[in-house]
Motif scaffolding. Structure first.
Motif, PDB file in Angstrom:
ATOM      1  N   ARG A   1      18.011 -62.466 -14.085  1.00 37.02           N
ATOM      2  CA  ARG A   1      17.231 -61.264 -13.495  1.00 37.02           C
ATOM      3  C   ARG A   1      16.293 -60.389 -14.157  1.00 37.02           C
ATOM      4  NH1 ARG A   1      22.262 -58.706 -10.097  1.00 37.02           N
ATOM      5  NH2 ARG A   1      22.982 -58.617 -12.410  1.00 37.02           N
ATOM      6  N   ILE A   2      15.335 -59.816 -13.523  1.00 42.11           N
ATOM      7  CA  ILE A   2      14.591 -58.779 -14.415  1.00 42.11           C
ATOM      8  C   ILE A   2      14.981 -57.483 -13.832  1.00 42.11           C
ATOM      9  CG2 ILE A   2      12.784 -60.403 -14.826  1.00 42.11           C
ATOM     10  CD1 ILE A   2      11.436 -59.423 -12.425  1.00 42.11           C
ATOM     11  N   LEU A   3      14.604 -56.318 -14.632  1.00 45.37           N
ATOM     12  CA  LEU A   3      14.952 -55.174 -14.334  1.00 45.37           C
ATOM     13  C   LEU A   3      14.713 -54.531 -13.020  1.00 45.37           C
ATOM     14  CD1 LEU A   3      16.006 -52.517 -15.477  1.00 45.37           C
ATOM     15  CD2 LEU A   3      13.968 -51.836 -16.132  1.00 45.37           C
ATOM     16  N   GLU A   4      13.638 -55.085 -12.212  1.00 48.04           N
ATOM     17  CA  GLU A   4      13.494 -54.584 -10.884  1.00 48.04           C
ATOM     18  C   GLU A   4      14.403 -55.261 -10.072  1.00 48.04           C
ATOM     19  OE1 GLU A   4       9.572 -57.204  -9.318  1.00 48.04           O
ATOM     20  OE2 GLU A   4       9.107 -55.386 -10.290  1.00 48.04           O
ATOM     21  N   ASP A   5      14.996 -56.188 -10.450  1.00 52.37           N
ATOM     22  CA  ASP A   5      15.850 -56.876  -9.594  1.00 52.37           C
ATOM     23  C   ASP A   5      17.302 -56.157  -9.335  1.00 52.37           C
ATOM     24  OD1 ASP A   5      14.409 -59.011  -8.932  1.00 52.37           O
ATOM     25  OD2 ASP A   5      15.366 -60.226 -10.458  1.00 52.37           O
ATOM     26  N   VAL A   6      17.467 -55.152 -10.346  1.00 54.72           N
ATOM     27  CA  VAL A   6      18.599 -54.434 -10.284  1.00 54.72           C
ATOM     28  C   VAL A   6      18.728 -52.929 -10.484  1.00 54.72           C
ATOM     29  CG1 VAL A   6      20.069 -56.079 -11.527  1.00 54.72           C
ATOM     30  CG2 VAL A   6      18.934 -54.455 -12.786  1.00 54.72           C
ATOM     31  N   ALA A   7      17.287 -52.468 -10.562  1.00 55.21           N
ATOM     32  CA  ALA A   7      17.030 -50.968 -10.653  1.00 55.21           C
ATOM     33  C   ALA A   7      15.775 -50.551  -9.883  1.00 55.21           C
ATOM     34  CB  ALA A   7      16.457 -50.883 -12.071  1.00 55.21           C
ATOM     35  N   SER A   8      15.413 -51.393  -8.537  1.00 53.80           N
ATOM     36  CA  SER A   8      14.675 -50.836  -7.871  1.00 53.80           C
ATOM     37  C   SER A   8      15.228 -50.324  -6.567  1.00 53.80           C
ATOM     38  CB  SER A   8      13.710 -52.024  -7.289  1.00 53.80           C
ATOM     39  OG  SER A   8      14.526 -52.874  -6.653  1.00 53.80           O
ATOM     40  N   THR A   9      14.563 -49.500  -5.563  1.00 53.00           N
ATOM     41  CA  THR A   9      15.235 -49.133  -4.415  1.00 53.00           C
ATOM     42  C   THR A   9      15.676 -50.414  -3.779  1.00 53.00           C
ATOM     43  OG1 THR A   9      13.310 -47.349  -4.540  1.00 53.00           O
ATOM     44  CG2 THR A   9      14.660 -47.900  -2.336  1.00 53.00           C
TER      45      THR A   9
ATOM     46  N   SER B   1       1.514 -35.095 -25.520  1.00 52.32           N
ATOM     47  CA  SER B   1       0.713 -35.859 -26.146  1.00 52.32           C
ATOM     48  C   SER B   1       0.967 -37.308 -26.058  1.00 52.32           C
ATOM     49  CB  SER B   1       0.882 -35.595 -27.676  1.00 52.32           C
ATOM     50  OG  SER B   1       2.269 -36.045 -28.109  1.00 52.32           O
ATOM     51  N   SER B   2       2.078 -37.796 -25.355  1.00 47.86           N
ATOM     52  CA  SER B   2       2.308 -39.103 -25.030  1.00 47.86           C
ATOM     53  C   SER B   2       3.329 -38.885 -23.803  1.00 47.86           C
ATOM     54  CB  SER B   2       3.074 -39.703 -26.153  1.00 47.86           C
ATOM     55  OG  SER B   2       4.193 -39.143 -26.431  1.00 47.86           O
ATOM     56  N   ALA B   3       3.008 -40.080 -22.902  1.00 48.19           N
ATOM     57  CA  ALA B   3       3.968 -40.248 -21.684  1.00 48.19           C
ATOM     58  C   ALA B   3       4.003 -41.459 -21.137  1.00 48.19           C
ATOM     59  CB  ALA B   3       3.222 -39.291 -20.750  1.00 48.19           C
ATOM     60  N   PHE B   4       5.220 -41.807 -20.459  1.00 50.10           N
ATOM     61  CA  PHE B   4       5.588 -43.063 -20.030  1.00 50.10           C
ATOM     62  C   PHE B   4       5.808 -42.832 -18.582  1.00 50.10           C
ATOM     63  CE2 PHE B   4       7.852 -46.845 -18.677  1.00 50.10           C
ATOM     64  CZ  PHE B   4       7.042 -48.048 -19.121  1.00 50.10           C
ATOM     65  N   MET B   5       5.234 -43.474 -17.516  1.00 51.49           N
ATOM     66  CA  MET B   5       5.437 -43.312 -16.319  1.00 51.49           C
ATOM     67  C   MET B   5       5.982 -44.480 -15.642  1.00 51.49           C
ATOM     68  SD  MET B   5       3.173 -41.877 -13.130  1.00 51.49           S
ATOM     69  CE  MET B   5       3.788 -41.564 -11.495  1.00 51.49           C
ATOM     70  N   ILE B   6       7.184 -44.417 -14.924  1.00 48.68           N
ATOM     71  CA  ILE B   6       7.588 -45.327 -14.049  1.00 48.68           C
ATOM     72  C   ILE B   6       7.811 -45.384 -12.770  1.00 48.68           C
ATOM     73  CG2 ILE B   6      10.152 -44.677 -14.714  1.00 48.68           C
ATOM     74  CD1 ILE B   6      10.883 -47.465 -14.504  1.00 48.68           C
ATOM     75  N   THR B   7       7.376 -45.866 -11.891  1.00 51.11           N
ATOM     76  CA  THR B   7       7.432 -45.815 -10.573  1.00 51.11           C
ATOM     77  C   THR B   7       8.381 -46.571 -10.054  1.00 51.11           C
ATOM     78  OG1 THR B   7       5.527 -47.569 -10.052  1.00 51.11           O
ATOM     79  CG2 THR B   7       4.834 -45.227 -10.603  1.00 51.11           C
ATOM     80  N   VAL B   8       9.312 -46.186  -9.266  1.00 51.13           N
ATOM     81  CA  VAL B   8      10.489 -46.980  -8.394  1.00 51.13           C
ATOM     82  C   VAL B   8      10.285 -47.144  -7.076  1.00 51.13           C
ATOM     83  CG1 VAL B   8      12.927 -46.867  -8.222  1.00 51.13           C
ATOM     84  CG2 VAL B   8      11.670 -46.091 -10.524  1.00 51.13           C
ATOM     85  N   GLY B   9      10.279 -48.313  -6.580  1.00 49.28           N
ATOM     86  CA  GLY B   9      10.005 -48.504  -5.343  1.00 49.28           C
ATOM     87  C   GLY B   9      10.735 -49.766  -4.814  1.00 49.28           C
ATOM     88  N   THR B  10      10.153 -50.476  -4.164  1.00 50.22           N
ATOM     89  CA  THR B  10      10.503 -52.032  -4.012  1.00 50.22           C
ATOM     90  C   THR B  10      10.442 -52.649  -5.363  1.00 50.22           C
ATOM     91  OG1 THR B  10       9.514 -51.928  -1.788  1.00 50.22           O
ATOM     92  CG2 THR B  10      10.148 -54.383  -2.502  1.00 50.22           C
ATOM     93  N   ASN B  11       9.444 -52.439  -6.095  1.00 44.44           N
ATOM     94  CA  ASN B  11       9.504 -53.016  -7.469  1.00 44.44           C
ATOM     95  C   ASN B  11       9.255 -51.912  -8.350  1.00 44.44           C
ATOM     96  OD1 ASN B  11       7.193 -54.778  -5.590  1.00 44.44           O
ATOM     97  ND2 ASN B  11       8.890 -55.933  -6.537  1.00 44.44           N
ATOM     98  N   LEU B  12       9.189 -52.080  -9.588  1.00 40.79           N
ATOM     99  CA  LEU B  12       9.165 -51.008 -10.780  1.00 40.79           C
ATOM    100  C   LEU B  12       7.693 -51.511 -11.406  1.00 40.79           C
ATOM    101  CD1 LEU B  12      12.516 -51.190 -12.548  1.00 40.79           C
ATOM    102  CD2 LEU B  12      11.893 -50.026 -10.786  1.00 40.79           C
ATOM    103  N   GLY B  13       6.976 -50.176 -11.600  1.00 41.73           N
ATOM    104  CA  GLY B  13       5.812 -50.278 -12.418  1.00 41.73           C
ATOM    105  C   GLY B  13       5.787 -49.499 -13.554  1.00 41.73           C
ATOM    106  N   GLY B  14       5.107 -49.612 -14.604  1.00 43.74           N
ATOM    107  CA  GLY B  14       5.227 -48.588 -15.673  1.00 43.74           C
ATOM    108  C   GLY B  14       3.787 -48.457 -16.729  1.00 43.74           C
TER     109      GLY B  14
END
Length: 298
Positions: A169-177, A127-140
């Motif tokens: 720093r933002i999250l993608e600075d520390v949690a991206s590929t 019924s609900s989903a959050f998708m996060i894409t992890v690459g050079t950057n992060l998307g959600g």
């Protein structure tokens, strides 16, 4: 059988195909985006016109990089000038619709991927989903009852810009590929340009403790972002996508453990982690799903 042109516009390539309303592909292909040269609407129109010579098309579904005002006008509200010069402000949907005389829908690429996974992939039936894409950057993106939560300025779900612990720093600075590769390169006295994410995981499987430490750091930081999602949205499923998530046998247990540490059991109990199932087709299928919904509601 209705046929639809489905098109995914990325920084490097435009992937496209013809699909049925059930999400079955009749054909697929790709071409270089060459975004710096401009002319993306013209490329899309040419793709659709060529496809129309082989199939009786009834609509065009497009997903693209950038912040998008979704719908038939499909305006690109913002796209980075470094990658997509002059793309911001383009009413892509309107240009394509006026050229090919078919219903058109344009959606952001991560939003479309989340819709695709909710329709036919890892979040199917949720019924609900959050998708996060992890690459050079992060998307959600957050999807509820099969619909994207766009936000007031069409930028909801941009988890990569989340700030933790008052850091600069933002999250993608520390949690991206990119962050994982940077840490592994430093520990191995190498340049990040010499390393790929796949290499880091291969080293870890061979017993390289420093490579494993960089993966654990990625999971630790990414887990903080996922914990925030659990607390704010309490989704039924969190879908993890992006190339690095193919390494789910290593990342899965690390992320599960991190969420157990950060999220109280009562909040965590009904949220499961899943890894994206549709690969490069997710965005095209999600855009098609949105187009079908748009036409149904007319």
């Amino acid at each position: 059988m209705n046929a639809y042109a489905v098109i995914d516009i990325g920084g490097t390539a435009i992937k496209y195909g013809c699909a049925t309303e059930e999400g079955r592909f009749l054909e697929k292909a790709s071409c270089p985006t060459q975004a710096r040269e401009g002319g993306i609407p013209e490329k899309v129109i040419a793709i659709v016109q060529d496809m129309a010579s082989r199939h009786a098309l009834v609509g065009v579904a497009i997903d693209t990089a950038g912040i998008v005002r979704p719908g038939e006008d499909g305006e690109i509200v913002f796209a980075g000038e470094a990658t997509f010069p002059g793309y911001s402000g383009t009413k892509l949907g309107r240009l394509v619709r006026e050229a090919v005389h078919l219903p058109v829908l344009v959606e952001n690429d991560v939003n479309a991927a989340a819709l695709g996974e909710a329709w036919l992939g890892a979040a199917r039936g949720a019924s609900s989903a959050f998708m996060i894409t992890v690459g050079t950057n992060l998307g959600g993106c957050f999807v509820q009852q099969g619909r994207v939560w766009h936000g007031a300025s069409f930028s909801a779900g941009e988890i990569g810009y989340l700030r933790l612990h008052n850091e600069k720093r933002i999250l993608e600075d520390v949690a991206s590929t990119r962050a994982m590769i940077r840490e592994a390169a430093f520990s191995h006295n190498m340049s990040p340009s010499e390393i790929t994410g796949e290499m880091v995981f291969d080293w870890a499987r061979e017993g390289d403790e420093e490579a494993m430490a960089s993966i654990e750091e990625l999971a630790c930081n990414l887990g903080e972002g996922l914990a925030a999602v659990c607390c704010l949205l309490n989704p039924e499923v969190i879908v993890l996508g992006g190339g690095v998530m193919a390494q789910h046998e290593i990342l899965g247990p690390l992320l599960e453990k991190r969420l157990e540490q950060l999220v109280m059991p009562a909040m965590r109990a009904k949220t499961r982690l899943a890894f994206a199932a549709l690969g490069n087709d997710a965005g095209m299928l999600g855009a098609l799903c949105a187009l079908l919904e748009q036409e149904k509601n007319k």
